[in-house]
Design an enzyme around this catalytic site. Structure first.
Site, PDB file in Angstrom:
ATOM      1  N   CYS A   1      -7.367  -4.514   2.138  1.00 32.80           N
ATOM      2  CA  CYS A   1      -6.197  -5.339   2.406  1.00 32.80           C
ATOM      3  C   CYS A   1      -6.456  -6.085   3.693  1.00 32.80           C
ATOM      4  O   CYS A   1      -7.465  -5.857   4.354  1.00 32.80           O
ATOM      5  CB  CYS A   1      -4.914  -4.514   2.462  1.00 32.80           C
TER       6      CYS A   1
ATOM      7  N   ASP B   1      -8.643   8.663   1.037  1.00 40.42           N
ATOM      8  CA  ASP B   1      -9.396   9.903   0.822  1.00 40.42           C
ATOM      9  C   ASP B   1      -8.648  11.139   1.324  1.00 40.42           C
ATOM     10  O   ASP B   1      -8.698  12.207   0.702  1.00 40.42           O
ATOM     11  CB  ASP B   1     -10.773   9.808   1.493  1.00 40.42           C
ATOM     12  N   GLN B   2      -7.935  11.014   2.433  1.00 39.71           N
ATOM     13  CA  GLN B   2      -7.239  12.176   2.988  1.00 39.71           C
ATOM     14  C   GLN B   2      -6.067  12.615   2.109  1.00 39.71           C
ATOM     15  O   GLN B   2      -5.798  13.805   1.973  1.00 39.71           O
ATOM     16  CB  GLN B   2      -6.727  11.876   4.405  1.00 39.71           C
TER      17      GLN B   2
ATOM     18  N   ASP C   1       1.392  -1.119  15.110  1.00 40.53           N
ATOM     19  CA  ASP C   1       2.328  -2.112  14.562  1.00 40.53           C
ATOM     20  C   ASP C   1       2.992  -2.962  15.653  1.00 40.53           C
ATOM     21  O   ASP C   1       3.755  -3.876  15.342  1.00 40.53           O
ATOM     22  CB  ASP C   1       3.409  -1.426  13.714  1.00 40.53           C
TER      23      ASP C   1
ATOM     24  N   ARG D   1       0.813  -1.215   0.000  1.00 39.59           N
ATOM     25  CA  ARG D   1       0.000   0.000   0.000  1.00 39.59           C
ATOM     26  C   ARG D   1       0.848   1.267   0.000  1.00 39.59           C
ATOM     27  O   ARG D   1       0.449   2.298  -0.551  1.00 39.59           O
ATOM     28  CB  ARG D   1      -0.911  -0.065   1.221  1.00 39.59           C
TER      29      ARG D   1
ATOM     30  N   ARG E   1      -8.636   0.679   4.686  1.00 37.33           N
ATOM     31  CA  ARG E   1      -7.507   1.570   4.403  1.00 37.33           C
ATOM     32  C   ARG E   1      -7.696   2.470   3.181  1.00 37.33           C
ATOM     33  O   ARG E   1      -6.969   2.356   2.188  1.00 37.33           O
ATOM     34  CB  ARG E   1      -6.216   0.751   4.278  1.00 37.33           C
TER      35      ARG E   1
HETATM   36  C1  UD1 Z   1       1.513   3.606   8.156  1.00 31.88           C
HETATM   37  C2  UD1 Z   1       2.536   2.511   8.348  1.00 31.88           C
HETATM   38  C3  UD1 Z   1       1.894   1.285   8.948  1.00 31.88           C
HETATM   39  C4  UD1 Z   1       1.182   1.652  10.253  1.00 31.88           C
HETATM   40  C5  UD1 Z   1       0.235   2.820  10.020  1.00 31.88           C
HETATM   41  C6  UD1 Z   1      -0.398   3.337  11.307  1.00 31.88           C
HETATM   42  C7  UD1 Z   1       4.078   2.933   6.540  1.00 31.88           C
HETATM   43  C8  UD1 Z   1       4.663   2.489   5.244  1.00 31.88           C
HETATM   44  N1  UD1 Z   1       3.101   2.183   7.050  1.00 31.88           N
HETATM   45  O1  UD1 Z   1       0.544   3.115   7.240  1.00 31.88           O
HETATM   46  O2  UD1 Z   1       2.911   0.319   9.215  1.00 31.88           O
HETATM   47  O3  UD1 Z   1       0.436   0.548  10.701  1.00 31.88           O
HETATM   48  O4  UD1 Z   1       0.931   3.917   9.414  1.00 31.88           O
HETATM   49  O5  UD1 Z   1       0.574   3.706  12.213  1.00 31.88           O
HETATM   50  O6  UD1 Z   1       4.526   3.901   7.123  1.00 31.88           O
HETATM   51  N2  UD1 Z   1      -7.062   6.423   6.678  1.00 31.88           N
HETATM   52  C9  UD1 Z   1      -8.194   7.005   6.126  1.00 31.88           C
HETATM   53  N3  UD1 Z   1      -8.037   7.813   5.045  1.00 31.88           N
HETATM   54  C10 UD1 Z   1      -6.826   8.098   4.493  1.00 31.88           C
HETATM   55  C11 UD1 Z   1      -5.692   7.503   5.065  1.00 31.88           C
HETATM   56  C12 UD1 Z   1      -5.830   6.676   6.159  1.00 31.88           C
HETATM   57  O7  UD1 Z   1      -9.313   6.777   6.589  1.00 31.88           O
HETATM   58  O8  UD1 Z   1      -6.761   8.851   3.507  1.00 31.88           O
HETATM   59  C13 UD1 Z   1      -7.198   5.528   7.852  1.00 31.88           C
HETATM   60  C14 UD1 Z   1      -6.678   4.126   7.595  1.00 31.88           C
HETATM   61  O9  UD1 Z   1      -7.645   3.318   7.007  1.00 31.88           O
HETATM   62  C15 UD1 Z   1      -6.322   3.693   9.003  1.00 31.88           C
HETATM   63  C16 UD1 Z   1      -5.838   4.980   9.668  1.00 31.88           C
HETATM   64  O10 UD1 Z   1      -6.369   6.040   8.873  1.00 31.88           O
HETATM   65  O11 UD1 Z   1      -7.460   3.236   9.661  1.00 31.88           O
HETATM   66  C17 UD1 Z   1      -4.325   5.136   9.750  1.00 31.88           C
HETATM   67  O12 UD1 Z   1      -3.763   4.935   8.475  1.00 31.88           O
HETATM   68  P1  UD1 Z   1      -2.401   5.593   8.013  1.00 31.88           P
HETATM   69  O13 UD1 Z   1      -1.786   6.317   9.151  1.00 31.88           O
HETATM   70  O14 UD1 Z   1      -2.624   6.333   6.754  1.00 31.88           O
HETATM   71  O15 UD1 Z   1      -1.542   4.306   7.706  1.00 31.88           O
HETATM   72  P2  UD1 Z   1      -0.479   4.110   6.549  1.00 31.88           P
HETATM   73  O16 UD1 Z   1       0.211   5.409   6.259  1.00 31.88           O
HETATM   74  O17 UD1 Z   1      -1.087   3.366   5.440  1.00 31.88           O
END
Ligand code: UD1
Length: 427
Positions: free
Chosen positions: A121, A129-130, A311, A97, A126
């Site tokens: 996934c 949108d943000q 994590d 991702r 995941r």
């Molecule tokens: C990163 C880490 C991952 C860790 C996660 C949370 C990397 C490569 N991966 O993943 O190991 O588990 O942070 O600490 O650094 N969300 C939304 N909209 C968005 C983006 C995220 O709703 O646009 C939600 C996701 O579904 C999730 C939460 O926000 O529930 C946190 O996600 P996010 O912090 O974005 O995780 P990653 O950056 O994918």
């Protein structure tokens, strides 16, 4: 498919070096796209995710190379990135991702990005949108079609803007930091992720010539610049890898020095371990972990940094199974991140899941069996559970482990672990 086989019961003792952080390396590899020349990264861990990112960058036209005999140094040269190839295809995004993190740099530097939507996934929906709302705030036009998102900058380039994240997102924060660094004017990003890996990216960008302030707090301010340069940078050590080894040392009643552990980024994990009775001492070279005779129960709730990291949730749950009494583990970051629970129960744990909370009753004696890894951190929890199981534990689908831990079995063996990898095993 490879499998790892562990003969449980050995106490871990000795030193282990904590390597560079996967979650810092991946966005920084993407940030190399922003430079007008090559960047050289040091302390890059040898992981499948890191290799996947290199392949993705090569697909965009970058060259990536390591000097002979130095696989943890990677030089990324973005000068061959071609207009026509500004795409992160489905095949890459579905396996990792973090591929979506090329979006910000591509649209800022080359005016356009086409990225496959990540889809569902193993650990929840995941969405991104943000990321997209933030890029729109910088003036980009976003269209969704055929499972791909197309992000196009205005002809005169992205423009700095104020943006408040609805939700704290690590990848979203990183994408916007990179995009805003080459936008015209000032950006103020609020409710951003405060993770150390966000801070490491800010250090990298500022070395390239960007003007990023506030990383590590919940507001980041960025003054856009016209160009960024290729530079050298050493990736920060992995707090999650260190935390995983901490739990392994603690549950085996071991005495292990985690060399180079980023102690300042591990407060929440160290605090919970200490609450359970684990002895954690900061030494000059790193963090010494001594497992007690008896562990006590803990309540853990995952939160964005500086809270307890999601994590580490699966690994701390293994520690809770070895505590005398009832622990409560609540997951607030991802839905569906308890897939290790049925496998831990097969080893002998007593864990009941109710919604986003898991009640863990200890202390459980584990007995070895065959278990199946379902995602990266779940698989790490199964390997460390195997260290304390009586007899032989076989962890299958070990490719999940290789996404985030370099040569895990070879590095645990010198501590006394009886652990082997078998190649080509089925399942
Ligand atoms: C990163 C880490 C991952 C860790 C996660 C949370 C990397 C490569 N991966 O993943 O190991 O588990 O942070 O600490 O650094 N969300 C939304 N909209 C968005 C983006 C995220 O709703 O646009 C939600 C996701 O579904 C999730 C939460 O926000 O529930 C946190 O996600 P996010 O912090 O974005 O995780 P990653 O950056 O994918």
């Amino acid at each position: 498919m490879d499998k790892i086989v562990i003969e449980g019961g050995a106490r871990l003792e000795g030193d282990i070096e904590v390597l560079g952080a996967k979650n810092a390396a991946l966005p920084i590899q993407c940030a190399a796209l922003l430079g007008d020349g090559a960047s050289t990264l040091h302390h890059v861990p040898q992981l499948t995710d890191v290799h996947t990112m290199n392949r993705l960058l090569e697909g965009l036209g970058c060259t990536t190379a390591s000097p002979e005999g130095q696989p943890r140094t990677v030089r990324i040269d973005p000068r061959g990135v071609a207009e026509g190839a500004l795409e992160a295809p489905y095949e890459r995004v579905k396996t990792m991702r973090a591929s979506v993190t090329v979006m910000g740099p591509l649209v800022a530097r080359y005016g356009r990005a086409r990225v496959s939507l990540p889809g569902g996934c193993a650990i929840g929906a995941r969405p991104i949108d943000q990321h997209l709302k933030g890029l729109e705030a910088l003036g980009a036009e976003v269209t969704l079609e055929h499972g791909y998102v197309d992000v196009v900058a205005p002809r005169e380039g992205l423009r700095g803007s104020d943006f408040v994240f609805d939700k704290v997102t690590v990848g979203g924060t990183q994408n916007l930091m990179m995009a805003a660094s080459l936008a015209r004017g000032h950006s103020r990003l609020e409710n951003v992720a405060r993770e150390p890996e966000v801070q490491d990216l800010a250090v990298f960008l500022n070395k390239m010539g960007a003007k990023v302030r506030g990383a590590g707090t919940s507001v980041i301010e960025i003054d856009g610049v016209d160009t960024l340069h290729g530079i050298e940078h050493a990736i920060l050590p992995d707090r999650i890898e260190a935390g995983t080894f901490l739990v392994a040392a603690a549950i085996t009643g071991g005495d292990v020095l985690l060399k180079n552990a980023p102690v300042d980024h591990m407060h929440a994990v160290i605090a919970k371990a200490q609450e359970a009775g684990v002895e954690c001492t900061v030494e000059r070279e790193g963090l010494r972990v001594v497992g007690p005779d008896r562990l006590g129960p803990i309540d853990v709730t995952t939160r964005p940094h500086p809270g307890f990291p999601t994590d580490m949730q699966a690994q701390i749950m293994v520690l809770a199974t070895q505590a005398d009494g009832q622990s409560l583990i609540t997951e607030t970051i991802f839905e569906n991140r308890f897939m290790h629970v049925p496998e831990l129960n097969r080893l002998g744990a007593d864990i009941v899941v109710n919604g986003n909370a898991a009640v863990v009753r200890g202390k459980s004696a584990f007995s070895g069996t065959t278990v199946m890894a379902t995602d990266l951190r779940a698989s790490a929890s199964l390997v460390i559970a195997g260290l304390i199981a009586e007899g032989r534990t076989e962890v299958r689908r070990i490719y999940h482990v290789d996404r985030g831990y370099e040569a895990l079995e070879a590095r645990l063996r010198p501590l006394g672990a009886r652990i082997e990898r078998y190649h080509g095993a089925r399942g």
